[in-house]
Design a protein around this motif. Structure first.
Motif, mmCIF file in Angstrom:
data_model
loop_
_atom_site.group_PDB
_atom_site.id
_atom_site.type_symbol
_atom_site.label_atom_id
_atom_site.label_comp_id
_atom_site.label_asym_id
_atom_site.label_seq_id
_atom_site.Cartn_x
_atom_site.Cartn_y
_atom_site.Cartn_z
ATOM 1 N N MET A 1 -38.754 -29.838 -30.428
ATOM 2 C CA MET A 1 -38.773 -28.392 -30.708
ATOM 3 C C MET A 1 -38.315 -28.159 -32.141
ATOM 4 S SD MET A 1 -37.033 -25.320 -28.516
ATOM 5 C CE MET A 1 -38.140 -25.427 -27.123
ATOM 6 N N VAL A 82 -36.872 -16.026 -21.471
ATOM 7 C CA VAL A 82 -37.165 -16.538 -20.134
ATOM 8 C C VAL A 82 -38.136 -17.725 -20.239
ATOM 9 C CG1 VAL A 82 -38.349 -15.971 -17.974
ATOM 10 C CG2 VAL A 82 -36.608 -14.427 -18.865
ATOM 11 N N ARG A 84 -38.372 -19.710 -22.815
ATOM 12 C CA ARG A 84 -37.630 -20.817 -23.388
ATOM 13 C C ARG A 84 -36.839 -21.563 -22.310
ATOM 14 N NH1 ARG A 84 -35.302 -22.075 -28.411
ATOM 15 N NH2 ARG A 84 -33.779 -23.708 -28.052
ATOM 16 N N ALA A 85 -36.192 -20.785 -21.437
ATOM 17 C CA ALA A 85 -35.380 -21.401 -20.389
ATOM 18 C C ALA A 85 -36.245 -22.223 -19.442
ATOM 19 C CB ALA A 85 -34.608 -20.328 -19.619
ATOM 20 N N ALA A 87 -38.950 -23.782 -20.226
ATOM 21 C CA ALA A 87 -39.327 -25.013 -20.919
ATOM 22 C C ALA A 87 -38.152 -25.982 -21.021
ATOM 23 C CB ALA A 87 -39.851 -24.687 -22.322
ATOM 24 N N ALA A 88 -36.925 -25.437 -21.012
ATOM 25 C CA ALA A 88 -35.742 -26.290 -21.165
ATOM 26 C C ALA A 88 -35.448 -27.087 -19.896
ATOM 27 C CB ALA A 88 -34.518 -25.450 -21.548
ATOM 28 N N ARG A 89 -35.970 -26.631 -18.733
ATOM 29 C CA ARG A 89 -35.790 -27.417 -17.515
ATOM 30 C C ARG A 89 -37.135 -27.508 -16.802
ATOM 31 N NH1 ARG A 89 -31.000 -26.281 -14.694
ATOM 32 N NH2 ARG A 89 -30.194 -27.901 -16.053
ATOM 33 N N PRO A 90 -38.012 -28.408 -17.277
ATOM 34 C CA PRO A 90 -39.337 -28.487 -16.663
ATOM 35 C C PRO A 90 -39.267 -28.969 -15.219
ATOM 36 C CG PRO A 90 -39.094 -30.132 -18.412
ATOM 37 C CD PRO A 90 -37.862 -29.292 -18.434
ATOM 38 N N GLN A 91 -38.322 -29.831 -14.925
ATOM 39 C CA GLN A 91 -38.191 -30.316 -13.550
ATOM 40 C C GLN A 91 -36.871 -29.847 -12.967
ATOM 41 O OE1 GLN A 91 -38.754 -34.518 -13.087
ATOM 42 N NE2 GLN A 91 -38.766 -34.355 -10.871
ATOM 43 N N GLY A 92 -36.952 -29.112 -11.877
ATOM 44 C CA GLY A 92 -35.735 -28.566 -11.279
ATOM 45 C C GLY A 92 -35.056 -29.558 -10.355
ATOM 46 N N TYR A 93 -33.969 -29.148 -9.723
ATOM 47 C CA TYR A 93 -33.259 -29.994 -8.771
ATOM 48 C C TYR A 93 -33.890 -29.863 -7.392
ATOM 49 C CZ TYR A 93 -29.793 -30.482 -12.413
ATOM 50 O OH TYR A 93 -29.178 -30.753 -13.599
ATOM 51 N N ARG A 94 -33.873 -30.951 -6.642
ATOM 52 C CA ARG A 94 -34.393 -30.885 -5.286
ATOM 53 C C ARG A 94 -33.517 -29.957 -4.463
ATOM 54 N NH1 ARG A 94 -36.169 -35.754 -1.358
ATOM 55 N NH2 ARG A 94 -34.198 -35.858 -0.263
ATOM 56 N N GLU B 104 -29.199 -36.962 -7.982
ATOM 57 C CA GLU B 104 -30.219 -36.789 -9.025
ATOM 58 C C GLU B 104 -29.595 -36.931 -10.402
ATOM 59 O OE1 GLU B 104 -32.984 -33.289 -8.225
ATOM 60 O OE2 GLU B 104 -31.338 -32.803 -6.879
ATOM 61 N N ALA B 108 -32.920 -31.842 -17.751
ATOM 62 C CA ALA B 108 -33.141 -30.971 -18.910
ATOM 63 C C ALA B 108 -34.189 -31.625 -19.799
ATOM 64 C CB ALA B 108 -31.846 -30.777 -19.697
ATOM 65 N N ALA B 109 -35.025 -30.802 -20.414
ATOM 66 C CA ALA B 109 -36.039 -31.354 -21.320
ATOM 67 C C ALA B 109 -35.358 -32.127 -22.454
ATOM 68 C CB ALA B 109 -36.906 -30.233 -21.879
ATOM 69 N N ASN B 175 -30.469 -22.446 -17.177
ATOM 70 C CA ASN B 175 -31.363 -22.489 -18.332
ATOM 71 C C ASN B 175 -31.258 -23.808 -19.086
ATOM 72 O OD1 ASN B 175 -31.731 -19.686 -17.789
ATOM 73 N ND2 ASN B 175 -29.870 -19.277 -18.975
ATOM 74 N N ALA B 176 -30.578 -24.785 -18.540
ATOM 75 C CA ALA B 176 -30.324 -26.049 -19.235
ATOM 76 C C ALA B 176 -29.826 -25.793 -20.655
ATOM 77 C CB ALA B 176 -31.578 -26.933 -19.250
ATOM 78 N N GLY B 212 -32.783 -26.438 -31.799
ATOM 79 C CA GLY B 212 -33.831 -27.369 -32.195
ATOM 80 C C GLY B 212 -34.019 -28.497 -31.199
ATOM 81 N N GLY B 214 -34.070 -28.126 -28.068
ATOM 82 C CA GLY B 214 -34.824 -27.644 -26.916
ATOM 83 C C GLY B 214 -33.973 -27.266 -25.712
ATOM 84 N N GLY B 216 -31.842 -24.525 -23.458
ATOM 85 C CA GLY B 216 -32.070 -23.110 -23.182
ATOM 86 C C GLY B 216 -30.976 -22.243 -23.791
#
Ligand code: HEM
Ligand code: FES
Lengths: 221, 266
Positions: A1, A82, A84-85, A87-94, B104, B108-109, B175-176, B212, B214, B216
């Motif tokens: 980013m 929203v 951005r957030a 994108a910051a966690r593309p994979q969530g927790y189970r 787990e 976070a990205a 929001n990580a 920068g 990435g 949140g």
């Protein structure tokens, strides 16, 4: 980013913009409520207040411009953050688990857009009518009669009641969050911040609810 | 109460950064309640090795709660259910026999999974590189206490400096966001006399680097504070915001100019 290159491209700058535009809206919501509570003083008082608001068109439109700008800044920044957030966690927790957050905080993304819808409805109902909201005759000068006629219709009163609950939730988290975003953490105000947010949200909730409920109960006729 | 537990673990297994990853179910038996969570994983790994399977990769170093290397998400809670506890200090007596747990990695990205439960947290190092230090006069050490510090500020700075950089705040945040980490690092230097010369540049450069990478933004849920093994307060986030806003208002250079010289990667 990419590294941000201007104040408003940083998250802290964007949150400051959210907070300042939110503050303008909070100020408006409180002033609007205080003005409208004059409905309990009778038709003359409310109608005179409504006339005074329109007395100087330049002032009226200046205030509307500030509000419109605030809403545009608030909503556009909310959408940006929203995204951005997400994108910051593309994979969530189970298994999701919340330890500290509140219902109000988790539903900001829902209460916000619903408030935007309500604002559009509210303007179409009482400010720029024409989109007849419930089949009574709207009077351009008798604001009191419009309020009573509108809120006498149960589903119209219902929409307002639901919207006020959403507003109270948004205000509760919003005011606390705004103080954080603007860096208001002086030791003297750290403790009362939550209470302030709760108190203002409840005040606005009670004040605004009293009008549609007052009409429904026949206290305001 | 017996001091042995039987548990079912659903553990995230991922061969490498490119692998999609999946949960694998393991039954562990006769776990002593005196063990730590990492020791329980050691026991499971011994068994996997004996069976010729790949052991579960997880990060750890000091195993006494001070280095910040360890950390997994247990049933949605970073470092598990005990407050102010790192995973290495989490005792198995915090669980009931027969419980089924989901284990787990931090998600976070900005923290790509390297393998199984191990993530790459170097983004936090790059935030420090952007300004989380003070310029010091090298040479002979100065006398202790030669610079007076207000007691209140020293206490607040110490509280912020307790951050071990484990990344649980990022893992816990919806929001990580790395706001609590960055705020703790900005705060502990902003509160001390030694941090004053670079105070403005530090706030701007570290926030810019955080963005920068990435992470949140902060929506003030408070999940970070409650999962932080050191109990770092979100009041630090308000301080970071104030430091940044004041620095941006006072800065003579356009924002971003400071950050150019430190291209930490990413
Ligand atoms: C009466 C109208 C409104 C008032 C008084 C209000 C007030 C506020 C305040 C004070 C905040 C806190 C800002 C911060 O965290 O620093 C906030 C946040 C927020 N508002 Fe509103 N708001 C209103 C309408 C809306 C609308 C129409 C939307 C529609 C999209 C919206 C969406 C949001 C969101 C998503 C947040 C959280 C922002 C974030 O941190 O990601 N709000 N609001
Ligand atoms: S291994 Fe060092 S803090 Fe857990």
């Amino acid at each position: 980013m990419a590294q941000p290159t201007g104040f408003l491209s940083t998250t802290v700058g964007q949150k400051a913009l959210m907070a300042l535009s939110g503050l303008a809206l909070v100020g408006f919501v409180i002033a609007h409520m205080l003005g409208n509570l004059q409905v309990f003083l009778g038709p003359e008082a409310l109608n005179a207040y409504a006339r005074s608001l329109r007395a100087v068109p330049a002032l009226l439109w200046a205030a509307r411009a500030v509000l419109l700008l605030s809403v545009v800044a608030h909503v556009s920044t909310a959408i940006r953050l929203v995204q951005r957030a997400a994108a910051a966690r593309p994979q969530g927790y189970r298994q999701a688990h919340h330890a500290a957050t509140t219902y109000a905080a988790r539903t900001m993304k829902i209460s916000g857009p619903l408030l935007a819808l309500f604002i559009a409805y509210h303007l179409a109902h009482l400010t720029f009518p024409g989109v007849a909201m419930g089949g009574y005759i709207h009077s351009p000068t008798d604001v009191y009669a419009n309020v009573v006629a509108g809120f006498s219709i149960p589903w119209v009163a219902g929409i307002y009641v639901v919207a006020q609950v959403l507003l109270a939730l948004h205000l509760y988290h919003g005011i606390w969050s705004m103080l954080q975003s603007l860096g208001a953490s002086h030791p003297r105000i750290v403790q009362p911040r939550r209470a302030l947010a709760q108190g203002l949200a409840l005040l606005v909730l009670a004040g605004n609810l009293s009008i549609p409920i007052g009409v429904q109960l026949g206290v305001v006729r | 109460m017996s001091d042995k537990l039987n548990l079912v673990l659903n553990v995230w297994r991922q061969k490498g950064p490119k692998d999609a990853g999946r949960f694998v179910r393991y039954e562990v038996k006769d776990i002593s309640t005196h063990m730590s969570f990492l020791e329980m994983l050691d026991v499971l790994n011994e068994r996997l090795l004996a069976q010729g399977e790949e052991p579960i990769a997880f990060d750890h170093d000091c195993r006494e709660g001070i280095c910040g290397a360890c950390g997994v998400v247990i049933d949605g809670s970073p470092h598990g259910p005990s407050k102010r506890t790192t995973t290495c200090q989490l005792h198995m007596r915090s669980f009931r026999s027969g419980q089924e747990l989901t284990v787990e990695p931090w998600r976070a990205a900005a923290f790509p999974v390297l393998r199984d439960l191990v993530v790459d947290r170097s983004a936090l190092d790059r935030i420090i590189q952007a300004g989380g230090y003070v310029g010091v006069r090298s040479g002979s050490p100065r006398d202790a206490n030669s610079i007076p510090v207000r007691k209140e500020d020293a206490d607040l700075a110490m509280d912020a400096a307790a951050c071990i950089g484990c990344g649980a705040c990022v893992a816990a945040c919806p929001n990580a966001s790395a706001s609590l980490f960055t705020a703790a690092k900005i705060s502990h230097l902003a509160l001390l006399p030694q941090g004053q010369p670079e105070r403005r540049e530090r706030a701007i450069a570290m926030v810019a680097r955080m963005d920068g990478e990435g992470f949140g933004h902060c929506t003030n849920h408070g999940e970070c504070e409650s999962s932080c093994p050191k109990g770092i307060s979100v009041d630090n986030i308000a301080r970071m915001n104030r430091e940044f806003l004041a620095a941006a208002a006072a800065s003579r250079r356009p924002l971003g100019a400071e950050a150019k010289d430190d291209d930490g990667g990413a």
